[in-house]
Design a protein around this motif. Structure first.
Motif, mmCIF file in Angstrom:
data_model
loop_
_atom_site.group_PDB
_atom_site.id
_atom_site.type_symbol
_atom_site.label_atom_id
_atom_site.label_comp_id
_atom_site.label_asym_id
_atom_site.label_seq_id
_atom_site.Cartn_x
_atom_site.Cartn_y
_atom_site.Cartn_z
ATOM 1 N N ARG A 273 -51.929 -73.656 -13.573
ATOM 2 C CA ARG A 273 -52.498 -72.911 -14.694
ATOM 3 C C ARG A 273 -53.994 -72.729 -14.505
ATOM 4 O O ARG A 273 -54.638 -73.449 -13.734
ATOM 5 C CB ARG A 273 -52.226 -73.636 -16.022
ATOM 6 C CG ARG A 273 -52.967 -74.965 -16.197
ATOM 7 C CD ARG A 273 -52.911 -75.404 -17.648
ATOM 8 N NE ARG A 273 -53.463 -76.723 -17.915
ATOM 9 C CZ ARG A 273 -54.753 -76.991 -18.095
ATOM 10 N NH1 ARG A 273 -55.663 -76.038 -17.970
ATOM 11 N NH2 ARG A 273 -55.153 -78.224 -18.374
ATOM 12 N N ILE B 38 -55.174 -76.172 -25.467
ATOM 13 C CA ILE B 38 -54.388 -75.770 -24.297
ATOM 14 C C ILE B 38 -52.906 -76.079 -24.492
ATOM 15 O O ILE B 38 -52.052 -75.196 -24.408
ATOM 16 C CB ILE B 38 -54.927 -76.457 -23.021
ATOM 17 C CG1 ILE B 38 -56.372 -76.019 -22.753
ATOM 18 C CG2 ILE B 38 -54.035 -76.119 -21.817
ATOM 19 C CD1 ILE B 38 -57.027 -76.699 -21.557
ATOM 20 N N GLU B 39 -52.590 -77.335 -24.780
ATOM 21 C CA GLU B 39 -51.183 -77.723 -24.918
ATOM 22 C C GLU B 39 -50.601 -77.289 -26.253
ATOM 23 O O GLU B 39 -49.377 -77.166 -26.386
ATOM 24 C CB GLU B 39 -51.027 -79.233 -24.716
ATOM 25 C CG GLU B 39 -51.341 -79.697 -23.299
ATOM 26 C CD GLU B 39 -50.410 -79.086 -22.255
ATOM 27 O OE1 GLU B 39 -49.217 -78.899 -22.550
ATOM 28 O OE2 GLU B 39 -50.882 -78.795 -21.140
ATOM 29 N N GLN C 65 -52.109 -69.027 -19.253
ATOM 30 C CA GLN C 65 -51.610 -69.882 -18.180
ATOM 31 C C GLN C 65 -51.875 -69.303 -16.795
ATOM 32 O O GLN C 65 -52.398 -69.979 -15.921
ATOM 33 C CB GLN C 65 -50.110 -70.141 -18.355
ATOM 34 C CG GLN C 65 -49.514 -70.955 -17.217
ATOM 35 C CD GLN C 65 -48.682 -72.101 -17.667
ATOM 36 O OE1 GLN C 65 -48.639 -72.447 -18.841
ATOM 37 N NE2 GLN C 65 -48.004 -72.738 -16.742
ATOM 38 N N CYS D 237 -56.215 -71.503 -21.985
ATOM 39 C CA CYS D 237 -57.050 -72.431 -21.233
ATOM 40 C C CYS D 237 -58.553 -72.226 -21.389
ATOM 41 O O CYS D 237 -59.323 -73.139 -21.119
ATOM 42 C CB CYS D 237 -56.661 -72.356 -19.765
ATOM 43 S SG CYS D 237 -54.879 -72.544 -19.498
ATOM 44 N N CYS E 113 -51.125 -74.366 -27.415
ATOM 45 C CA CYS E 113 -50.962 -72.910 -27.252
ATOM 46 C C CYS E 113 -51.598 -72.154 -28.420
ATOM 47 O O CYS E 113 -50.944 -71.334 -29.089
ATOM 48 C CB CYS E 113 -49.482 -72.548 -27.135
ATOM 49 S SG CYS E 113 -48.637 -73.353 -25.755
ATOM 50 N N ARG F 211 -49.715 -71.513 -22.833
ATOM 51 C CA ARG F 211 -50.949 -72.294 -22.777
ATOM 52 C C ARG F 211 -52.161 -71.361 -22.760
ATOM 53 O O ARG F 211 -52.187 -70.374 -22.041
ATOM 54 C CB ARG F 211 -50.975 -73.173 -21.526
ATOM 55 C CG ARG F 211 -50.029 -74.366 -21.563
ATOM 56 C CD ARG F 211 -50.218 -75.196 -20.298
ATOM 57 N NE ARG F 211 -49.363 -76.376 -20.287
ATOM 58 C CZ ARG F 211 -48.145 -76.421 -19.735
ATOM 59 N NH1 ARG F 211 -47.649 -75.334 -19.147
ATOM 60 N NH2 ARG F 211 -47.444 -77.528 -19.758
#
Length: 301
Positions: free
Chosen positions: A106, A40-41, A80, A65, A43, A63
């Motif tokens: 998000r 997620i962080e 996101q 998810c 990307c 991002r």
């Protein structure tokens, strides 16, 4: 940090070259025989081929998810704020829906039901209580908001017959079941089935096995725990050498390998020293068989 109970249990093994900042949403692709998951962080979308040991990384513009397989051979991604179709071979992203407009909120955990609907939660970046919702996107791309006033919606696992949805709003430490209408995608009759003690962490992503048990990642608890959702009884524990365990799924040719995602984001130096493998994908042979991941747009026969 929460203490991890010391008891007899299995220990999961880290898979080389799979480290993410915030690993989530593991999804076994039964046609490709590979594991997809998201960072997620970081990307990025990631793919692991157990047959070759190869790990591939697909950078994303923001991002990422959640990931699920799509019926047409593409993947469906929750970025996101949007849900997109993705072609790994070309990198083409096509927006299907945009459930969110606020960049401070998000999307989060996402999975498909047995009739090909895509379900996804949301969460505020500052994790403020009540800012999150649970959404459902039908195969015709219509999106509806199903639950409101949540904080960190997670879980999303269906029983083998598709008649029960399991879900958790993680900070409540409660896993709830809902009666699930496969024809309409509507939920009803919420019932608390598992309560996770505070010292064991928070319930995060989860998976169901072929016997109807729930395998629950414990964020802050360094483990995946198997529960009988009919009784709430704890049946088995798999220790993971990472504090923040985020989700799990069954994969492999016979769906007998439990794949587990973890995170290293926001851990202190002391915690990273204690759990240096944080962020890796782990695997464990738990003696149970899982259920195949549902594809977006494809009704199970």
């Amino acid at each position: 940090m929460p203490s991890i109970p010391q008891e007899k249990h299995l220990i999961a093994t880290a898979i080389p070259d799979t480290r993410s900042r915030l690993g989530e949403s593991p999804s076994w692709h039964s046609q490709e025989q590979v594991l997809y998951w998201v960072d997620i962080e970081g990307c990025a979308l990631r793919k692991y081929n157990p047959a070759s040991g190869e790990v591939q990384v697909y950078p994303m513009p923001e991002r990422l998810c959640a990931v699920v397989p799509g019926a047409g051979g593409d993947l469906v991604l929750a970025l996101q704020n949007s849900i997109c179709k993705y072609k790994p071979a070309t990198g083409e992203l096509q927006e299907l829906a945009r459930p969110l407009q606020d960049r401070n909120i998000r999307l989060n955990e996402g999975k498909c039901d047995p009739n090909g609907r895509f379900w996804a939660g949301s969460m505020a970046l500052d994790v403020r209580p009540g800012a999150a919702s649970l959404f459902c996107m039908d195969p015709d791309l219509q999106v509806r908001e199903v639950l409101q006033n949540l904080t960190i919606p997670n879980g999303l696992a269906w029983s083998g017959d598709g008649k029960t949805l399991y879900f958790t709003d993680s900070p409540t430490r409660t896993i709830r079941s809902f009666k699930y209408d496969l024809a309409s995608g509507k939920i009803s009759n919420p019932t608390a089935v598992v309560q996770v003690p505070e010292q064991e962490g928070m319930p995060d992503g989860m998976a169901t096995d072929a016997d109807g048990n729930l395998w629950v990642a414990l964020h802050g608890g360094g483990a995946v725990v198997c529960y009988n959702p009919q009784t709430g009884e704890k049946l088995q524990r798999v220790e993971v050498p990472a504090l923040n365990v985020t989700s799990c799924t069954f994969g492999g040719p016979e769906l007998e390998t439990l794949y587990i995602t973890t995170a290293r984001e926001w851990l202190s130096e002391e915690q990273l020293e204690r759990y240096p493998l944080s962020g890796h994908v782990f695997e464990a042979q738990v003696g149970m068989k899982g259920l195949e991941a549902n594809f977006f747009g494809k009704e199970k026969s």
